[in-house]
Design an enzyme around this catalytic site. Structure first.
Site, short mmCIF file in Angstrom:
data_model
loop_
_atom_site.label_atom_id
_atom_site.label_comp_id
_atom_site.label_asym_id
_atom_site.label_seq_id
_atom_site.Cartn_x
_atom_site.Cartn_y
_atom_site.Cartn_z
N GLY A 66 -7.35 10.96 2.92
CA GLY A 66 -6.92 10.69 4.29
C GLY A 66 -6.45 9.27 4.49
N HIS B 19 -0.72 7.09 4.32
CA HIS B 19 0.32 6.07 4.44
C HIS B 19 1.55 6.56 3.69
CE1 HIS B 19 -0.99 5.17 0.40
NE2 HIS B 19 -2.20 4.84 0.84
N HIS C 60 1.16 8.27 0.26
CA HIS C 60 0.80 9.70 0.26
C HIS C 60 2.00 10.56 0.66
CE1 HIS C 60 -3.23 7.82 1.36
NE2 HIS C 60 -3.52 8.50 0.27
N GLN D 185 1.24 7.01 -9.07
CA GLN D 185 1.19 6.14 -10.24
C GLN D 185 0.32 4.89 -10.01
OE1 GLN D 185 2.29 6.29 -13.37
NE2 GLN D 185 1.71 4.15 -13.77
N LYS D 186 0.13 4.50 -8.75
CA LYS D 186 -0.70 3.32 -8.48
C LYS D 186 -2.08 3.49 -9.11
CE LYS D 186 -3.15 2.44 -5.10
NZ LYS D 186 -4.39 1.82 -4.70
N ASP D 187 -2.60 4.75 -9.06
CA ASP D 187 -3.89 5.04 -9.67
C ASP D 187 -3.67 5.52 -11.10
OD1 ASP D 187 -5.33 4.57 -7.20
OD2 ASP D 187 -4.41 6.43 -6.50
N SER E 141 -1.98 1.27 0.01
CA SER E 141 -3.35 1.69 -0.27
C SER E 141 -4.10 1.73 1.05
CB SER E 141 -4.03 0.68 -1.20
OG SER E 141 -5.44 0.85 -1.17
O1 PAF Z 1 -6.69 9.20 -5.12
C1 PAF Z 1 -7.48 9.63 -4.24
O2 PAF Z 1 -7.26 9.50 -3.05
C2 PAF Z 1 -8.76 10.34 -4.68
O3 PAF Z 1 -9.28 9.75 -5.83
C3 PAF Z 1 -8.58 11.84 -4.86
C4 PAF Z 1 -7.64 12.16 -6.00
C5 PAF Z 1 -8.08 12.47 -3.58
C6 PAF Z 1 -9.93 12.49 -5.19
O4 PAF Z 1 -10.87 12.29 -4.18
#
Ligand code: PAF
Length: 280
Positions: free
Chosen positions: A31, A34, A37, A148-150, A185
């Site tokens: 949630g 931004h 997402h 990709q940030k993660d 983020s």
């Molecule tokens: O990247 C995120 O927001 C979280 O790690 C995810 C993939 C939704 C799992 O809770």
């Protein structure tokens, strides 16, 4: 747009969609949506017939002294953004839907999760893989889109999907950045204006590292030293790690091979933990 809170309802709806031949795209989120997402939603919409956004602040991926309690929860605004972006279903389960009393099963990827963020956040990826596999079982996606940030999360989830034979294609969307260069983020919301100015050192330092590589530097230590030096110029930043790793295996690089590796970085900006990375 439909909003579903129950696991059973979401699962039977997804099974129905699949049996009528619809391709399902899932964007898992916690949630506080931004542009990062929403850019993943756009990718899912291009690839799937029905797009599900899951919104669940997952407690098992937060450490005991982390920001689970203060993590921004903005469900109404998130649903509005999803509606405007053409999402078909928001799946927003409660805590007890996902982790009913007595819950005791966890999924643990043991290799790619160990380094980088895994060092300072020991159970983080176990929480991520557990909830992501549950979300996959509930929403039955053909594709799932992550940012990709993660970078380490992406690699760990791809490995989990391969190891557990999950029939979902993992699609990685590029890192979305605000106009000033900071990677989007949810945690950016914690930053004051002054802290945000210092946080901009992070993408700039990564760019400096990439510039050296583009100029032909191939020594890992030299590039890491330059990025570390750039970060040290900001008094609010405390580096957690800067590491050059293979983008798929997350194994530390011995020498730089452009096109294969990524610089991963985590740093505190005062009390806010941020991560970013750049492909080499
Ligand atoms: O990247 C995120 O927001 C979280 O790690 C995810 C993939 C939704 C799992 O809770």
């Amino acid at each position: 747009m439909q909003t579903i809170q129950s696991v059973n309802e979401m699962q039977s709806h997804a099974i129905g969609l699949r049996s009528s031949g619809r391709l399902i795209g899932l964007v898992p989120t916690m949630g506080n949506l931004h542009e990062g997402h929403l850019s993943l939603v756009d990718i899912a919409k291009e690839r799937a017939d029905k797009v599900i956004v899951s919104i669940f602040v997952n407690p098992t991926q937060f450490g005991p002294n982390e920001d689970f309690d203060k993590y921004p929860r903005t469900l109404e605004a998130d649903m509005e953004k999803c509606r405007a972006r053409g999402v078909d279903i928001v799946f927003a389960p409660s805590m007890s839907e996902i982790y009913p009393p007595g819950y005791s099963t966890y999924v643990n990827e043991e290799k790619l999760s160990a380094g980088l963020c895994g060092v300072s956040r020991p159970n983080h990826f176990r929480g991520v893989t557990t909830v992501v596999l549950k979300l996959f079982n509930i929403t039955r996606p053909d594709i799932a889109v992550f940012g990709q940030k993660d970078a380490q999360q992406c690699a760990v989830i791809k490995k989990m999907v391969a190891d557990m034979n999950v029939p979902t294609e993992i699609v990685i969307g590029p890192t979305a950045r605000d106009a000033d260069g900071l990677a989007t983020s949810s945690r950016n919301a914690y930053l004051t204006d002054f802290q945000r100015q210092d946080a901009l050192t992070i993408p700039r330092a990564l760019q400096e590292g990439k510039r050296l590589v583009d100029q032909g530097v191939r020594q890992v230590d030299r590039v890491v030293a330059e990025i570390t030096h750039q970060l040290s110029l900001s008094r609010r930043i405390r580096m957690i790690y800067v590491q050059i790793v293979d983008r798929d295996t997350m194994e530390p690089a011995r020498e730089i091979i452009p096109g294969r590796q990524i610089v991963c970085l985590a740093a505190w900006v005062d009390q806010t933990r941020l991560i970013d990375n750049i492909l080499l």
